[in-house]
Each structure stands twice: as C-alpha cells, then as structure tokens.
Design a protein around this motif. Structure first.
Motif, PDB file in Angstrom:
ATOM      1  N   ALA A   1       2.876   3.318   5.345  1.00 41.36           N
ATOM      2  CA  ALA A   1       2.884   4.040   6.619  1.00 41.36           C
ATOM      3  C   ALA A   1       3.680   3.283   7.675  1.00 41.36           C
ATOM      4  CB  ALA A   1       1.457   4.276   7.102  1.00 41.36           C
ATOM      5  N   LEU A   2       3.450   1.977   7.788  1.00 45.81           N
ATOM      6  CA  LEU A   2       4.166   1.184   8.790  1.00 45.81           C
ATOM      7  C   LEU A   2       5.639   1.038   8.437  1.00 45.81           C
ATOM      8  CD1 LEU A   2       1.526  -1.603   9.526  1.00 45.81           C
ATOM      9  CD2 LEU A   2       1.951   0.506  10.787  1.00 45.81           C
ATOM     10  N   GLY A   3       5.917   0.706   7.162  1.00 43.12           N
ATOM     11  CA  GLY A   3       7.308   0.546   6.732  1.00 43.12           C
ATOM     12  C   GLY A   3       8.081   1.845   6.786  1.00 43.12           C
ATOM     13  N   GLY A   4       7.468   2.903   6.315  1.00 40.42           N
ATOM     14  CA  GLY A   4       8.122   4.215   6.349  1.00 40.42           C
ATOM     15  C   GLY A   4       8.366   4.679   7.768  1.00 40.42           C
ATOM     16  N   GLY A   5       7.395   4.464   8.625  1.00 41.21           N
ATOM     17  CA  GLY A   5       7.569   4.831  10.031  1.00 41.21           C
ATOM     18  C   GLY A   5       8.695   4.050  10.679  1.00 41.21           C
ATOM     19  N   ALA A   6       8.797   2.765  10.369  1.00 45.89           N
ATOM     20  CA  ALA A   6       9.868   1.929  10.921  1.00 45.89           C
ATOM     21  C   ALA A   6      11.234   2.435  10.472  1.00 45.89           C
ATOM     22  CB  ALA A   6       9.663   0.471  10.509  1.00 45.89           C
ATOM     23  N   VAL A   7      11.360   2.763   9.199  1.00 44.64           N
ATOM     24  CA  VAL A   7      12.639   3.267   8.673  1.00 44.64           C
ATOM     25  C   VAL A   7      12.995   4.603   9.317  1.00 44.64           C
ATOM     26  CG1 VAL A   7      13.780   4.164   6.603  1.00 44.64           C
ATOM     27  CG2 VAL A   7      12.500   2.011   6.494  1.00 44.64           C
ATOM     28  N   VAL A   8      12.031   5.495   9.412  1.00 48.89           N
ATOM     29  CA  VAL A   8      12.286   6.797  10.030  1.00 48.89           C
ATOM     30  C   VAL A   8      12.685   6.624  11.495  1.00 48.89           C
ATOM     31  CG1 VAL A   8      11.196   8.968  10.759  1.00 48.89           C
ATOM     32  CG2 VAL A   8      10.852   8.109   8.440  1.00 48.89           C
TER      33      VAL A   8
ATOM     34  N   PRO B   1      19.296   7.853  16.267  1.00 48.47           N
ATOM     35  CA  PRO B   1      20.606   8.413  16.648  1.00 48.47           C
ATOM     36  C   PRO B   1      20.665   9.941  16.557  1.00 48.47           C
ATOM     37  CG  PRO B   1      20.888   6.535  15.187  1.00 48.47           C
ATOM     38  CD  PRO B   1      19.424   6.869  15.192  1.00 48.47           C
ATOM     39  N   PHE B   2      19.974  10.520  15.594  1.00 46.34           N
ATOM     40  CA  PHE B   2      19.962  11.970  15.450  1.00 46.34           C
ATOM     41  C   PHE B   2      19.212  12.629  16.605  1.00 46.34           C
ATOM     42  CE2 PHE B   2      20.549  10.511  11.051  1.00 46.34           C
ATOM     43  CZ  PHE B   2      21.732  11.171  10.764  1.00 46.34           C
ATOM     44  N   VAL B   3      18.086  12.034  16.989  1.00 41.93           N
ATOM     45  CA  VAL B   3      17.314  12.578  18.102  1.00 41.93           C
ATOM     46  C   VAL B   3      18.111  12.479  19.397  1.00 41.93           C
ATOM     47  CG1 VAL B   3      15.231  12.249  19.508  1.00 41.93           C
ATOM     48  CG2 VAL B   3      15.083  12.145  17.009  1.00 41.93           C
ATOM     49  N   LEU B   4      18.733  11.327  19.634  1.00 39.59           N
ATOM     50  CA  LEU B   4      19.531  11.168  20.849  1.00 39.59           C
ATOM     51  C   LEU B   4      20.681  12.165  20.900  1.00 39.59           C
ATOM     52  CD1 LEU B   4      19.589   7.291  21.240  1.00 39.59           C
ATOM     53  CD2 LEU B   4      18.377   8.953  22.651  1.00 39.59           C
ATOM     54  N   GLY B   5      21.346  12.361  19.783  1.00 37.96           N
ATOM     55  CA  GLY B   5      22.419  13.351  19.731  1.00 37.96           C
ATOM     56  C   GLY B   5      21.910  14.758  19.986  1.00 37.96           C
TER      57      GLY B   5
ATOM     58  N   ALA C   1      12.240   0.659  15.414  1.00 36.78           N
ATOM     59  CA  ALA C   1      11.405   0.316  14.258  1.00 36.78           C
ATOM     60  C   ALA C   1       9.947   0.145  14.688  1.00 36.78           C
ATOM     61  CB  ALA C   1      11.919  -0.952  13.588  1.00 36.78           C
ATOM     62  N   SER C   2       9.732  -0.508  15.808  1.00 39.34           N
ATOM     63  CA  SER C   2       8.363  -0.710  16.304  1.00 39.34           C
ATOM     64  C   SER C   2       7.704   0.622  16.648  1.00 39.34           C
ATOM     65  CB  SER C   2       8.369  -1.611  17.534  1.00 39.34           C
ATOM     66  OG  SER C   2       8.811  -2.899  17.186  1.00 39.34           O
ATOM     67  N   ALA C   3       8.457   1.485  17.336  1.00 39.76           N
ATOM     68  CA  ALA C   3       7.907   2.794  17.691  1.00 39.76           C
ATOM     69  C   ALA C   3       7.597   3.599  16.441  1.00 39.76           C
ATOM     70  CB  ALA C   3       8.884   3.538  18.591  1.00 39.76           C
ATOM     71  N   GLY C   4       8.511   3.585  15.480  1.00 42.32           N
ATOM     72  CA  GLY C   4       8.283   4.315  14.236  1.00 42.32           C
ATOM     73  C   GLY C   4       7.087   3.793  13.469  1.00 42.32           C
ATOM     74  N   ALA C   5       6.933   2.474  13.416  1.00 42.34           N
ATOM     75  CA  ALA C   5       5.773   1.880  12.735  1.00 42.34           C
ATOM     76  C   ALA C   5       4.486   2.257  13.448  1.00 42.34           C
ATOM     77  CB  ALA C   5       5.924   0.364  12.665  1.00 42.34           C
ATOM     78  N   GLY C   6       4.543   2.303  14.770  1.00 38.57           N
ATOM     79  CA  GLY C   6       3.364   2.712  15.542  1.00 38.57           C
ATOM     80  C   GLY C   6       2.956   4.138  15.233  1.00 38.57           C
TER      81      GLY C   6
END
Length: 98
Positions: A8-15, A21-25, A81-86
């Motif tokens: 969950a933490l690793g996958g969230g960090a990767v996502v 960049p996709f969200v910002l675009g 990565a921190s936000a995604g892991a959170g």
C-alpha cells in the motif's frame, strides 16, 4: 510491517510520482504554459489579483507551473511519493475497517 502495508505504501508512492505530471497537465499546468480557461488559469488569475497584477516567485502557482513545464525536481518527487504513500496507507486503514 506486513506485506499489505508495504504494498500500500510503496504502490501509493509510485502512483504519486508517476501520476503527478498527468494530474498537473490535466488541470492546466503544461509544458507550453498555463492552459487558457483551465483550473490553473483561474489559480493564476486569483494569485495575480492578490499580488497587484503579478504572480510571486515561489508561490503555489509558480511552483506548480515549473513542475508542469520541467517535471518533478528531487524535492517535488519526494513530496509526491510521500503524499502517495499517505493515500495508500489511509486506504489500507479504511479497508481494514470494512
């Protein structure tokens, strides 16, 4: 730490890192600048009004546009990565309640 927590933490960090960049675009912070009529354009307009016509260097709008134009810096990668892991950890915790 269990395997589900690790995933969950690793996958969230990767996502978080891959998705940022996709969200910002998608909200208008592009490599060509802020897209007209986008959410980012509204943010820029509000920031300019609040600052007497200019967007301050280092402001949220300026930082997000820099990331949209050039990609994530080391610090921005760590933040994503921190936000995604959170988010991944939170979802795992919520799943445990079901």
């Amino acid at each position: 730490m269990g395997i589900l927590t690790f995933l969950a933490l690793g996958g969230g960090a990767v996502v978080g890192v891959v998705g940022a960049p996709f969200v910002l675009g998608a909200i208008g912070f592009t490599t060509a600048g802020i897209a007209a009529g986008s959410y980012a354009a509204g943010m820029m307009s509000a920031a300019a009004v609040a600052n007497g016509g200019a967007v301050a260097a280092g402001s949220t709008v300026a930082v997000l546009q820099a990331i949209g134009a050039a990609g994530l810096s080391g610090a921005a990668t760590a933040a994503a990565a921190s936000a995604g892991a959170g988010v991944g950890g939170t979802l795992l915790g919520l799943a445990a309640l079901i």
